[in-house]
Design a protein around this motif. Sequence first.
Motif, PDB file in Angstrom:
ATOM      1  N   LEU A  45       0.858  -1.181   0.000  1.00  0.00           N
ATOM      2  CA  LEU A  45       0.000   0.000   0.000  1.00  0.00           C
ATOM      3  C   LEU A  45       0.894   1.231   0.000  1.00  0.00           C
ATOM      4  O   LEU A  45       1.690   1.432   0.919  1.00  0.00           O
ATOM      5  CB  LEU A  45      -0.902   0.005   1.245  1.00  0.00           C
ATOM      6  N   ASN A  46       0.777   2.039  -1.038  1.00  0.00           N
ATOM      7  CA  ASN A  46       1.598   3.234  -1.146  1.00  0.00           C
ATOM      8  C   ASN A  46       0.696   4.470  -1.178  1.00  0.00           C
ATOM      9  O   ASN A  46       0.709   5.254  -2.119  1.00  0.00           O
ATOM     10  CB  ASN A  46       2.484   3.174  -2.391  1.00  0.00           C
ATOM     11  N   ALA A  47      -0.113   4.601  -0.128  1.00  0.00           N
ATOM     12  CA  ALA A  47      -1.026   5.736   0.001  1.00  0.00           C
ATOM     13  C   ALA A  47      -0.694   6.449   1.305  1.00  0.00           C
ATOM     14  O   ALA A  47      -0.914   5.889   2.375  1.00  0.00           O
ATOM     15  CB  ALA A  47      -2.468   5.257   0.006  1.00  0.00           C
ATOM     16  N   PRO A  48      -0.153   7.655   1.228  1.00  0.00           N
ATOM     17  CA  PRO A  48       0.263   8.355   2.447  1.00  0.00           C
ATOM     18  C   PRO A  48      -0.878   8.595   3.429  1.00  0.00           C
ATOM     19  O   PRO A  48      -0.664   8.652   4.629  1.00  0.00           O
ATOM     20  CB  PRO A  48       0.831   9.676   1.952  1.00  0.00           C
ATOM     21  N   GLU A  49      -2.103   8.680   2.925  1.00  0.00           N
ATOM     22  CA  GLU A  49      -3.237   8.977   3.801  1.00  0.00           C
ATOM     23  C   GLU A  49      -3.749   7.750   4.556  1.00  0.00           C
ATOM     24  O   GLU A  49      -4.604   7.864   5.428  1.00  0.00           O
ATOM     25  CB  GLU A  49      -4.377   9.616   3.005  1.00  0.00           C
ATOM     26  N   PHE A  69      -1.243 -12.304  10.285  1.00  0.00           N
ATOM     27  CA  PHE A  69      -0.188 -11.316  10.052  1.00  0.00           C
ATOM     28  C   PHE A  69       1.145 -11.906  10.482  1.00  0.00           C
ATOM     29  O   PHE A  69       1.274 -12.437  11.581  1.00  0.00           O
ATOM     30  CB  PHE A  69      -0.482 -10.030  10.832  1.00  0.00           C
ATOM     31  N   VAL A  70       2.162 -11.823   9.603  1.00  0.00           N
ATOM     32  CA  VAL A  70       3.491 -12.353   9.891  1.00  0.00           C
ATOM     33  C   VAL A  70       4.439 -11.214  10.260  1.00  0.00           C
ATOM     34  O   VAL A  70       5.045 -11.222  11.327  1.00  0.00           O
ATOM     35  CB  VAL A  70       4.050 -13.150   8.687  1.00  0.00           C
ATOM     36  N   GLU A  71       4.560 -10.214   9.365  1.00  0.00           N
ATOM     37  CA  GLU A  71       5.460  -9.103   9.634  1.00  0.00           C
ATOM     38  C   GLU A  71       5.268  -7.988   8.607  1.00  0.00           C
ATOM     39  O   GLU A  71       4.714  -8.207   7.541  1.00  0.00           O
ATOM     40  CB  GLU A  71       6.921  -9.548   9.618  1.00  0.00           C
ATOM     41  N   ARG A  72       5.749  -6.814   8.997  1.00  0.00           N
ATOM     42  CA  ARG A  72       5.838  -5.716   8.037  1.00  0.00           C
ATOM     43  C   ARG A  72       7.281  -5.685   7.553  1.00  0.00           C
ATOM     44  O   ARG A  72       8.215  -5.645   8.364  1.00  0.00           O
ATOM     45  CB  ARG A  72       5.474  -4.379   8.691  1.00  0.00           C
ATOM     46  N   LEU A  73       7.466  -5.715   6.253  1.00  0.00           N
ATOM     47  CA  LEU A  73       8.811  -5.680   5.695  1.00  0.00           C
ATOM     48  C   LEU A  73       9.306  -4.247   5.668  1.00  0.00           C
ATOM     49  O   LEU A  73       8.544  -3.330   5.336  1.00  0.00           O
ATOM     50  CB  LEU A  73       8.829  -6.263   4.282  1.00  0.00           C
ATOM     51  N   GLU A  74      10.567  -4.077   6.024  1.00  0.00           N
ATOM     52  CA  GLU A  74      11.162  -2.740   5.993  1.00  0.00           C
ATOM     53  C   GLU A  74      11.397  -2.323   4.554  1.00  0.00           C
ATOM     54  O   GLU A  74      11.738  -3.134   3.704  1.00  0.00           O
ATOM     55  CB  GLU A  74      12.490  -2.739   6.751  1.00  0.00           C
ATOM     56  N   ASN A  75      11.231  -1.035   4.318  1.00  0.00           N
ATOM     57  CA  ASN A  75      11.523  -0.508   2.988  1.00  0.00           C
ATOM     58  C   ASN A  75      13.030  -0.415   2.809  1.00  0.00           C
ATOM     59  O   ASN A  75      13.759  -0.178   3.776  1.00  0.00           O
ATOM     60  CB  ASN A  75      10.894   0.874   2.812  1.00  0.00           C
ATOM     61  N   GLU A  80      13.663   5.136   2.283  1.00  0.00           N
ATOM     62  CA  GLU A  80      13.584   5.513   3.684  1.00  0.00           C
ATOM     63  C   GLU A  80      12.737   6.773   3.857  1.00  0.00           C
ATOM     64  O   GLU A  80      12.766   7.674   3.026  1.00  0.00           O
ATOM     65  CB  GLU A  80      14.988   5.756   4.252  1.00  0.00           C
ATOM     66  N   SER A  81      11.993   6.807   4.953  1.00  0.00           N
ATOM     67  CA  SER A  81      11.118   7.944   5.196  1.00  0.00           C
ATOM     68  C   SER A  81      11.146   8.318   6.668  1.00  0.00           C
ATOM     69  O   SER A  81      11.246   7.448   7.536  1.00  0.00           O
ATOM     70  CB  SER A  81       9.683   7.600   4.784  1.00  0.00           C
ATOM     71  N   ALA A  82      11.044   9.602   6.939  1.00  0.00           N
ATOM     72  CA  ALA A  82      10.957  10.063   8.323  1.00  0.00           C
ATOM     73  C   ALA A  82       9.597   9.698   8.904  1.00  0.00           C
ATOM     74  O   ALA A  82       9.416   9.684  10.119  1.00  0.00           O
ATOM     75  CB  ALA A  82      11.180  11.567   8.388  1.00  0.00           C
ATOM     76  N   PHE A  83       8.632   9.401   8.034  1.00  0.00           N
ATOM     77  CA  PHE A  83       7.277   9.055   8.465  1.00  0.00           C
ATOM     78  C   PHE A  83       6.885   7.712   7.836  1.00  0.00           C
ATOM     79  O   PHE A  83       6.187   7.690   6.817  1.00  0.00           O
ATOM     80  CB  PHE A  83       6.293  10.151   8.055  1.00  0.00           C
ATOM     81  N   PRO A  84       7.310   6.590   8.431  1.00  0.00           N
ATOM     82  CA  PRO A  84       7.081   5.269   7.820  1.00  0.00           C
ATOM     83  C   PRO A  84       5.625   4.958   7.503  1.00  0.00           C
ATOM     84  O   PRO A  84       5.337   4.274   6.526  1.00  0.00           O
ATOM     85  CB  PRO A  84       7.623   4.297   8.869  1.00  0.00           C
ATOM     86  N   GLU A  85       4.682   5.457   8.289  1.00  0.00           N
ATOM     87  CA  GLU A  85       3.279   5.164   8.023  1.00  0.00           C
ATOM     88  C   GLU A  85       2.734   5.949   6.828  1.00  0.00           C
ATOM     89  O   GLU A  85       1.659   5.660   6.327  1.00  0.00           O
ATOM     90  CB  GLU A  85       2.420   5.403   9.266  1.00  0.00           C
TER      91      GLU A  85
END
Length: 106
Positions: A45-49, A69-75, A80-85
């Motif tokens: 999901l690449n939606a900032p909102e 749910f297993v895990e969230r993969l790191e980007n 990289e983002s200051a706001f991962p969500e």
Amino acid sequence: GPFDCIVVDPPSYQKGSFVAKKDYGKVIRRLPSLLNDNGYALLCLNAPEMDSDFLLEKVMEECGAEMVFVERLENPSTFESAFPERALKVLLFQYQPSDDVSSDGA
């Protein structure tokens, strides 16, 4: 299908075709019928909102406890983002269907 792994990476918004907030649930709903037992679904999901809770809640709403749910993969560092969500969210789920007690011959 059924498949061992499915990658779901739709556009966040494509006018007249797909709107994540409205349509992602329809895609998630089909996963159990497309996955082998213990198969994996990688949901992007690449939606900032929308944050990762959006996907977690949609999976629970559409599939219940069978999609675990297993895990969230790191980007990667290039994303990289200051706001991962607000950045790209990639969540891994495993299909673990409950035992079908009606097929035990009883």
